[in-house]
Design a protein around this motif. Sequence first.
Motif, PDB file in Angstrom:
ATOM      1  N   PRO A  28       0.799  -1.234   0.000  1.00  0.00           N
ATOM      2  CA  PRO A  28       0.000   0.000   0.000  1.00  0.00           C
ATOM      3  C   PRO A  28       0.825   1.274   0.000  1.00  0.00           C
ATOM      4  CG  PRO A  28      -0.063  -1.059   2.148  1.00  0.00           C
ATOM      5  CD  PRO A  28       0.586  -2.021   1.215  1.00  0.00           C
ATOM      6  N   HIS A  29       2.127   1.185   0.267  1.00  0.00           N
ATOM      7  CA  HIS A  29       2.972   2.373   0.288  1.00  0.00           C
ATOM      8  C   HIS A  29       3.926   2.438  -0.901  1.00  0.00           C
ATOM      9  CE1 HIS A  29       1.803   1.928   4.613  1.00  0.00           C
ATOM     10  NE2 HIS A  29       1.474   3.177   4.375  1.00  0.00           N
ATOM     11  N   GLY A  30       3.647   1.628  -1.925  1.00  0.00           N
ATOM     12  CA  GLY A  30       4.443   1.716  -3.140  1.00  0.00           C
ATOM     13  C   GLY A  30       5.795   1.048  -3.041  1.00  0.00           C
ATOM     14  N   ARG A  31       5.985   0.207  -2.034  1.00  0.00           N
ATOM     15  CA  ARG A  31       7.228  -0.537  -1.875  1.00  0.00           C
ATOM     16  C   ARG A  31       6.954  -2.020  -2.110  1.00  0.00           C
ATOM     17  NH1 ARG A  31      11.100   2.196   1.335  1.00  0.00           N
ATOM     18  NH2 ARG A  31      11.925   0.185   1.984  1.00  0.00           N
ATOM     19  N   PRO A  32       7.922  -2.772  -2.621  1.00  0.00           N
ATOM     20  CA  PRO A  32       7.699  -4.209  -2.775  1.00  0.00           C
ATOM     21  C   PRO A  32       7.327  -4.859  -1.445  1.00  0.00           C
ATOM     22  CG  PRO A  32       9.677  -3.545  -3.954  1.00  0.00           C
ATOM     23  CD  PRO A  32       9.243  -2.346  -3.150  1.00  0.00           C
ATOM     24  N   LEU A  33       6.394  -5.785  -1.496  1.00  0.00           N
ATOM     25  CA  LEU A  33       6.048  -6.537  -0.297  1.00  0.00           C
ATOM     26  C   LEU A  33       7.274  -7.269   0.232  1.00  0.00           C
ATOM     27  CD1 LEU A  33       2.636  -8.277  -1.122  1.00  0.00           C
ATOM     28  CD2 LEU A  33       3.025  -6.128   0.089  1.00  0.00           C
ATOM     29  N   ARG A  34       7.322  -7.416   1.565  1.00  0.00           N
ATOM     30  CA  ARG A  34       8.432  -8.116   2.207  1.00  0.00           C
ATOM     31  C   ARG A  34       7.930  -9.376   2.889  1.00  0.00           C
ATOM     32  NH1 ARG A  34      12.500  -5.899  -0.515  1.00  0.00           N
ATOM     33  NH2 ARG A  34      12.663  -3.651  -0.230  1.00  0.00           N
ATOM     34  N   VAL A  35       8.881 -10.240   3.236  1.00  0.00           N
ATOM     35  CA  VAL A  35       8.578 -11.516   3.882  1.00  0.00           C
ATOM     36  C   VAL A  35       9.420 -11.660   5.149  1.00  0.00           C
ATOM     37  CG1 VAL A  35       8.663 -14.032   3.687  1.00  0.00           C
ATOM     38  CG2 VAL A  35       8.025 -12.637   1.699  1.00  0.00           C
ATOM     39  N   PHE A  36       8.748 -11.800   6.298  1.00  0.00           N
ATOM     40  CA  PHE A  36       9.405 -12.178   7.548  1.00  0.00           C
ATOM     41  C   PHE A  36       8.931 -13.597   7.890  1.00  0.00           C
ATOM     42  CE2 PHE A  36      10.052  -7.776   9.770  1.00  0.00           C
ATOM     43  CZ  PHE A  36      10.868  -7.371   8.730  1.00  0.00           C
ATOM     44  N   ALA A  37       9.844 -14.530   8.028  1.00  0.00           N
ATOM     45  CA  ALA A  37       9.485 -15.916   8.326  1.00  0.00           C
ATOM     46  C   ALA A  37       9.662 -16.208   9.808  1.00  0.00           C
ATOM     47  CB  ALA A  37      10.356 -16.864   7.502  1.00  0.00           C
ATOM     48  N   TRP A  38       8.776 -17.037  10.352  1.00  0.00           N
ATOM     49  CA  TRP A  38       8.831 -17.407  11.763  1.00  0.00           C
ATOM     50  C   TRP A  38       8.684 -18.916  11.915  1.00  0.00           C
ATOM     51  CZ3 TRP A  38       4.209 -19.808  12.953  1.00  0.00           C
ATOM     52  CH2 TRP A  38       3.108 -19.512  12.128  1.00  0.00           C
ATOM     53  N   THR A  39       9.096 -19.525  12.994  1.00  0.00           N
ATOM     54  CA  THR A  39      10.036 -19.060  13.990  1.00  0.00           C
ATOM     55  C   THR A  39      11.326 -19.825  13.718  1.00  0.00           C
ATOM     56  OG1 THR A  39       8.232 -18.782  15.583  1.00  0.00           O
ATOM     57  CG2 THR A  39      10.458 -18.784  16.477  1.00  0.00           C
ATOM     58  N   VAL A  40      12.387 -19.119  13.351  1.00  0.00           N
ATOM     59  CA  VAL A  40      13.640 -19.714  12.877  1.00  0.00           C
ATOM     60  C   VAL A  40      14.638 -19.717  14.030  1.00  0.00           C
ATOM     61  CG1 VAL A  40      15.517 -19.516  11.204  1.00  0.00           C
ATOM     62  CG2 VAL A  40      13.176 -18.870  10.547  1.00  0.00           C
ATOM     63  N   ASN A  41      15.050 -20.915  14.469  1.00  0.00           N
ATOM     64  CA  ASN A  41      15.880 -21.010  15.671  1.00  0.00           C
ATOM     65  C   ASN A  41      17.211 -21.729  15.487  1.00  0.00           C
ATOM     66  OD1 ASN A  41      14.019 -19.660  17.371  1.00  0.00           O
ATOM     67  ND2 ASN A  41      12.859 -21.548  17.661  1.00  0.00           N
TER      68      ASN A  41
END
Length: 289
Positions: free
Chosen positions: A245-258
């Motif tokens: 919605p802000h004109g930036r490419p969507l990002r990906v945060f993955a969970w839960t990496v240990n």
Amino acid sequence: MHARVVATAAAAALGTATLFSPTSDARAGEVGKPLVIAHRGASAYAPENTLAAIDKAAKLGFSWVENDVQRTKDGRLVVLHDDSLRRTTNVEKVFPDRAPWKVKDFTAAEIARLDAGSWFSPAYAGVRVPTLEQYMRRVEHNHEKLLLEIKNPELYPGIEQQILKLLGNEGWLDRRHLERLIVQSFSAASVRTVHELKPALTTAFLGKPPVTQLQRYARFADLVNPSYGSVSTGYVASVHDLDGPHGRPLRVFAWTVNDAATARKLAGYGADGLISNKPDVVRAALVAD
């Protein structure tokens, strides 16, 4: 796909702050590496969602922390993952006749009486469940940044408005703080509500929408944050191909990496952030890679 020119112009018209960039955080590791977020604070080393956990994250050198927010019987916002107090407090001992010990059935004063640290370690005996006000003030004191999860919004009608009001009262909705804040939820409706109420705020959807549905989510979410086991190179690329919605490419945060191996794999997939109970382990793997 959203037209980037149009989306950027719309964001400018809203007067949004410069939105956060995963690779702009100096403590994330080397430039181009995924951002590392301390899940419920450094929750492998201190009781989750407590002030002690975010203090531990700060001591380890992590500026981004994640938490969970729910609401008490008398309308106070508290930082707790489960909708029940049973797992992470001594509520069964203090209030033995109040099963199933749901957060929504206890007042803030009652919850403040509970020990939220002994279950983790005797060293943390007496640690309390923080209110969101207390939590935000400690985040500010530590110069940290926050990935705030609205937990179980279906149980708490209007919680989005309430959280935004509190964040505003605590000074977290000004231009400077908006660069240090993301609000996320497993509820698409809740994320959409936050975006509509505060369009300048960075928002994230927790989960993995089908690729065919990503464009719909991109109207109100800046990030798509799936479980690490559901991620692939192709999925991350599909997310990155769309503008939010802000004109930036969507990002990906993955969970839960240990663990180190998973951290390296997700970095290879192009994930922008890794949410971890052991952020130091993940950071070491990424720096060594």
